[in-house]
Motif scaffolding. Sequence first.
Motif, PDB file in Angstrom:
ATOM      1  N   GLU A  79     -63.502  12.170  -2.308  1.00 60.17           N
ATOM      2  CA  GLU A  79     -62.810  12.929  -1.280  1.00 60.17           C
ATOM      3  C   GLU A  79     -63.199  12.409   0.104  1.00 60.17           C
ATOM      4  OE1 GLU A  79     -60.342  15.388  -1.510  1.00 60.17           O
ATOM      5  OE2 GLU A  79     -60.382  14.411  -3.467  1.00 60.17           O
ATOM      6  N   PHE A 110     -56.566  10.774   1.144  1.00 59.38           N
ATOM      7  CA  PHE A 110     -56.874  11.688   0.048  1.00 59.38           C
ATOM      8  C   PHE A 110     -57.832  11.023  -0.930  1.00 59.38           C
ATOM      9  CE2 PHE A 110     -52.521  12.890   1.301  1.00 59.38           C
ATOM     10  CZ  PHE A 110     -52.715  14.241   1.580  1.00 59.38           C
ATOM     11  N   ALA A 113     -59.023  11.775  -7.150  1.00 59.40           N
ATOM     12  CA  ALA A 113     -58.983  12.903  -8.075  1.00 59.40           C
ATOM     13  C   ALA A 113     -57.949  13.939  -7.656  1.00 59.40           C
ATOM     14  CB  ALA A 113     -60.366  13.544  -8.174  1.00 59.40           C
ATOM     15  N   ARG A 114     -57.837  14.196  -6.370  1.00 60.31           N
ATOM     16  CA  ARG A 114     -56.854  15.176  -5.914  1.00 60.31           C
ATOM     17  C   ARG A 114     -55.432  14.686  -6.169  1.00 60.31           C
ATOM     18  NH1 ARG A 114     -55.789  17.677   0.185  1.00 60.31           N
ATOM     19  NH2 ARG A 114     -54.002  18.934  -0.434  1.00 60.31           N
ATOM     20  N   LEU A 115     -55.182  13.417  -5.901  1.00 60.63           N
ATOM     21  CA  LEU A 115     -53.833  12.885  -6.091  1.00 60.63           C
ATOM     22  C   LEU A 115     -53.399  12.928  -7.553  1.00 60.63           C
ATOM     23  CD1 LEU A 115     -54.033   9.836  -3.663  1.00 60.63           C
ATOM     24  CD2 LEU A 115     -52.748  11.951  -3.305  1.00 60.63           C
ATOM     25  N   SER A 117     -54.613  15.222  -9.754  1.00 58.15           N
ATOM     26  CA  SER A 117     -54.936  16.532 -10.310  1.00 58.15           C
ATOM     27  C   SER A 117     -53.692  17.244 -10.837  1.00 58.15           C
ATOM     28  CB  SER A 117     -55.607  17.405  -9.243  1.00 58.15           C
ATOM     29  OG  SER A 117     -54.681  17.721  -8.212  1.00 58.15           O
ATOM     30  N   GLU A 120     -51.640  19.002  -8.120  1.00 57.49           N
ATOM     31  CA  GLU A 120     -50.810  18.173  -7.250  1.00 57.49           C
ATOM     32  C   GLU A 120     -49.817  17.306  -8.019  1.00 57.49           C
ATOM     33  OE1 GLU A 120     -50.598  18.492  -4.192  1.00 57.49           O
ATOM     34  OE2 GLU A 120     -52.453  19.478  -3.544  1.00 57.49           O
ATOM     35  N   ARG A 272     -52.840  26.432  -3.826  1.00 58.22           N
ATOM     36  CA  ARG A 272     -53.752  25.302  -3.939  1.00 58.22           C
ATOM     37  C   ARG A 272     -55.174  25.766  -3.726  1.00 58.22           C
ATOM     38  NH1 ARG A 272     -49.562  23.699  -5.662  1.00 58.22           N
ATOM     39  NH2 ARG A 272     -48.521  21.716  -5.205  1.00 58.22           N
TER      40      ARG A 272
END
Length: 273
Positions: A79, A110, A113-115, A117, A120, A272
């Motif tokens: 992150e 970003f 991991a978030r992209l 997830s 998302e 979120r």
Amino acid sequence: MAEPVLPARGLDAQGYLAREGSLGRVPYAFRPVVAAARERVPDLFGTRLHSAYLYGSIPRGTARVGRSDLDLLVALREEPAPADQEKARTLARTLDEEFPQIDGVGTLLFGRARLLSDAERHDLGWFVACLCTPLLGEDLAEHLPRYRPDTLLARETNGDLALLLPRWRERIAAADDTEAALLPLVRFMSRHLVRTAFTLVMPRWNGWTSDLREMAEAFAAYYPERAERLRAAAVLGYEPTADRAVLLTYVDDLGPWLAQEYARVHGVKAPRP
């Protein structure tokens, strides 16, 4: 009365959304800017860099010299920290100063991991897979599904307008009556509303476009009573004016109506973390 049937576009032979840009479409005038970004991003983030992408008018081949900005998305292996955000701002500032053919640089930052997830999957994940053009590193689209223009995608991309409107009102109230303050707001809010209006009808239109005028026409086929307002917003998305009255109509009329209709048709975007 039967719903209008418009020709679908932006889909592949199987009916999935096709990736809309490519490095081969970058106009000649913007290639030095893209080359500079490709060279400097790894220097800034080193081994923490996972991948980088272009999006917007430059990889679509529709950029206008002196009018279009350079849009970048950078994916890090972790992150992003505040220091990473500062590096991204520095990169944007230096590129904008050095290359007169662009009018600003926008950089999204970003973590990988978030992209990828689940939360998302149909928002940032879809954005990377369908609207971003790989510039550096491993393409995250290889780890994402293929997408159809359905109600799930509509809800998770733009189903949060009702949450945004109070913030927009605050930004409008805080802005002074200068072009420097109002032009960016008119451009941003016009584009956001037109894109939201388009995704409202996207499942019925059964296709994708990033052209604001085409988005407005797609919407107009299903909501003719709101057509002229959307067409005007599409024009302002490309050629904004410093008009506070326009912004107030967005947050007092068009925006609330659109948020309510969106929730009725598609539901509200999942919260979120």
